[in-house]
Scaffold this active site. Structure first.
Site, PDB file in Angstrom:
ATOM      1  N   ARG A 112     -16.297  53.576  23.162  1.00 35.45           N
ATOM      2  CA  ARG A 112     -17.333  54.156  24.068  1.00 35.45           C
ATOM      3  C   ARG A 112     -18.241  53.287  24.400  1.00 35.45           C
ATOM      4  O   ARG A 112     -18.519  52.808  25.444  1.00 35.45           O
ATOM      5  CB  ARG A 112     -17.937  55.571  23.290  1.00 35.45           C
ATOM      6  CG  ARG A 112     -18.664  56.357  24.423  1.00 35.45           C
ATOM      7  CD  ARG A 112     -19.892  55.944  24.848  1.00 35.45           C
ATOM      8  NE  ARG A 112     -20.749  55.813  23.777  1.00 35.45           N
ATOM      9  CZ  ARG A 112     -22.205  55.201  23.640  1.00 35.45           C
ATOM     10  NH1 ARG A 112     -22.642  54.797  24.971  1.00 35.45           N
ATOM     11  NH2 ARG A 112     -22.847  55.171  22.714  1.00 35.45           N
ATOM     12  N   ASP A 113     -19.165  52.926  23.169  1.00 32.14           N
ATOM     13  CA  ASP A 113     -20.463  51.999  23.452  1.00 32.14           C
ATOM     14  C   ASP A 113     -20.001  50.524  23.898  1.00 32.14           C
ATOM     15  O   ASP A 113     -20.568  49.630  24.682  1.00 32.14           O
ATOM     16  CB  ASP A 113     -21.141  52.051  22.320  1.00 32.14           C
ATOM     17  CG  ASP A 113     -22.401  51.450  22.472  1.00 32.14           C
ATOM     18  OD1 ASP A 113     -23.055  51.224  23.654  1.00 32.14           O
ATOM     19  OD2 ASP A 113     -23.246  51.123  21.553  1.00 32.14           O
ATOM     20  N   HIS A 173     -27.761  50.695  13.671  1.00 30.60           N
ATOM     21  CA  HIS A 173     -26.926  50.392  14.856  1.00 30.60           C
ATOM     22  C   HIS A 173     -27.559  49.039  15.711  1.00 30.60           C
ATOM     23  O   HIS A 173     -28.620  49.145  16.048  1.00 30.60           O
ATOM     24  CB  HIS A 173     -27.090  51.540  15.954  1.00 30.60           C
ATOM     25  CG  HIS A 173     -26.253  51.489  16.938  1.00 30.60           C
ATOM     26  ND1 HIS A 173     -24.984  51.984  17.435  1.00 30.60           N
ATOM     27  CD2 HIS A 173     -26.401  50.640  18.244  1.00 30.60           C
ATOM     28  CE1 HIS A 173     -24.655  51.613  18.611  1.00 30.60           C
ATOM     29  NE2 HIS A 173     -25.401  50.773  19.172  1.00 30.60           N
ATOM     30  N   HIS A 228     -27.284  45.492  17.560  1.00 29.43           N
ATOM     31  CA  HIS A 228     -26.613  44.499  18.573  1.00 29.43           C
ATOM     32  C   HIS A 228     -26.938  43.210  17.883  1.00 29.43           C
ATOM     33  O   HIS A 228     -27.785  43.004  17.166  1.00 29.43           O
ATOM     34  CB  HIS A 228     -27.163  44.866  19.908  1.00 29.43           C
ATOM     35  CG  HIS A 228     -26.855  46.038  20.622  1.00 29.43           C
ATOM     36  ND1 HIS A 228     -25.876  45.964  21.686  1.00 29.43           N
ATOM     37  CD2 HIS A 228     -26.940  47.320  20.335  1.00 29.43           C
ATOM     38  CE1 HIS A 228     -25.662  47.593  22.061  1.00 29.43           C
ATOM     39  NE2 HIS A 228     -26.181  48.124  21.219  1.00 29.43           N
ATOM     40  N   CYS A 262     -26.061  47.197  27.192  1.00 27.46           N
ATOM     41  CA  CYS A 262     -26.615  48.608  27.721  1.00 27.46           C
ATOM     42  C   CYS A 262     -27.178  48.236  28.847  1.00 27.46           C
ATOM     43  O   CYS A 262     -27.791  47.208  29.012  1.00 27.46           O
ATOM     44  CB  CYS A 262     -27.639  49.179  26.808  1.00 27.46           C
ATOM     45  SG  CYS A 262     -28.518  50.453  27.489  1.00 27.46           S
ATOM     46  N   ASN A 275     -22.531  45.083  20.416  1.00 28.24           N
ATOM     47  CA  ASN A 275     -22.859  45.381  18.829  1.00 28.24           C
ATOM     48  C   ASN A 275     -22.199  44.365  18.068  1.00 28.24           C
ATOM     49  O   ASN A 275     -21.645  43.609  18.262  1.00 28.24           O
ATOM     50  CB  ASN A 275     -22.057  46.884  18.631  1.00 28.24           C
ATOM     51  CG  ASN A 275     -22.534  47.831  19.632  1.00 28.24           C
ATOM     52  OD1 ASN A 275     -22.357  47.558  20.879  1.00 28.24           O
ATOM     53  ND2 ASN A 275     -22.973  48.951  19.008  1.00 28.24           N
TER      54      ASN A 275
END
Length: 287
Positions: free
Chosen positions: A15-16, A206, A208, A239, A248
């Site tokens: 997803r991300d 989380h 990056h 993003c 990430n």
């Protein structure tokens, strides 16, 4: 130093990691990636996003991704930013959902076209409905360290969003270094304060890797008592509303480091490296 015996790594690549790719990726290749990740041993994978395809075309086939995840018996996370998205998640019997709220007003408006308070108000009804459907809820707090529009983010802004998400019943909160510019000192201090304030809340880190400090930030978060981390296979991600942010922290690099330090992840590093090689073929951003 604190090195937990076991760490949970939550894979967010499908997803991300893929959502910001400009070239549409065939469904069958997405399914192959999910299967490879499943075989590597993940207990949770973020595979779907029920955002309107107009805004995130890459996630247009999330129903199929969700159904395939269910066939593989994966506990998967689905992003549900509004009531319509939640309806879609309930329809496919998603076990876990996630909502995003930015810690800064500018980012939140650019990302979901609402103020922070408007987003939290929508979460109230959304959470109530999700709980009635027995869904497990993750709250993402984006821009928890710095923001491309407002600069350094004060702790009180992060606390405000966490307060509300916890009050509304979030089962878990993922604290996001969305710009990838956090440093180990800031990470340790921020997570330490959060854990002091909310000792019964489960926090996930989380990170990056924009400034190549993601792995160092993982170690700093562990010193503050964090044992759950999001990562993306092959370091995919980024993003659209965080200019300059890279992907990430790479799952295979994170797992390699953790295992070297004696922190069990219950993941197969060899299979992760195979998945990483495949994941990178899906990206036009990683050379």
């Amino acid at each position: 130093m604190i090195f937990p015996k076991e760490v949970e790594v939550i894979e967010v690549g499908p997803r991300d990691g893929l959502q910001n790719e400009p070239n549409l990726i065939p469904l069958e290749k997405k399914k192959k990636l999910i299967k490879m990740l499943s075989e590597a041993g993940f207990s949770r994978i973020e595979t779907a996003s029920f955002v309107h395809p107009k805004w995130v075309p890459q996630m247009a086939n999330s129903e199929e991704m969700a159904e395939y995840s269910r066939e593989l018996a994966i506990t998967y996370l689905a992003l549900t930013p509004n009531q319509k998205a939640l309806e879609r998640a309930i329809a496919v019997q998603a076990p876990q959902i996630a909502v995003f709220i930015g810690a800064t007003e500018t980012f939140n408006r650019k990302n979901i076209n609402r103020s922070i308070d408007q987003s939290l108000e929508e979460c109230k009804d959304l959470f109530e409905r999700a709980k009635k459907a027995n869904l497990w809820i993750r709250g993402y707090v984006s821009m928890a360290f710095s923001c491309p529009y407002e600069g350094e983010v004060a702790f009180e802004k992060v606390r405000y969003v966490c307060d509300e998400l916890i009050r509304l019943g979030a089962d878990e909160i993922s604290i996001g270094d969305t710009t990838g510019k956090a440093n180990p000192k800031a990470v340790y201090e921020r997570f330490s304060r959060l854990r002091d304030l909310y000792p019964h809340t489960t926090f996930v880190a989380h990170f990056h890797d924009t400034e190549k400090m993601a792995l160092a930030n993982v170690v700093a978060a562990m010193q503050a008592g964090i044992t759950k981390f999001d990562s993306s296979i092959g370091g995919l991600g980024g993003c659209p509303y965080s200019p300059g942010a890279t992907g990430n922290v790479a799952t295979e690099e994170l797992v390699h480091m953790l295992e070297q330090m004696g922190c069990s992840t219950n993941l197969d590093l060899h299979k992760l490296r195979e998945a990483s090689r495949f994941a990178k073929t899906l990206s036009s951003r990683i050379q």
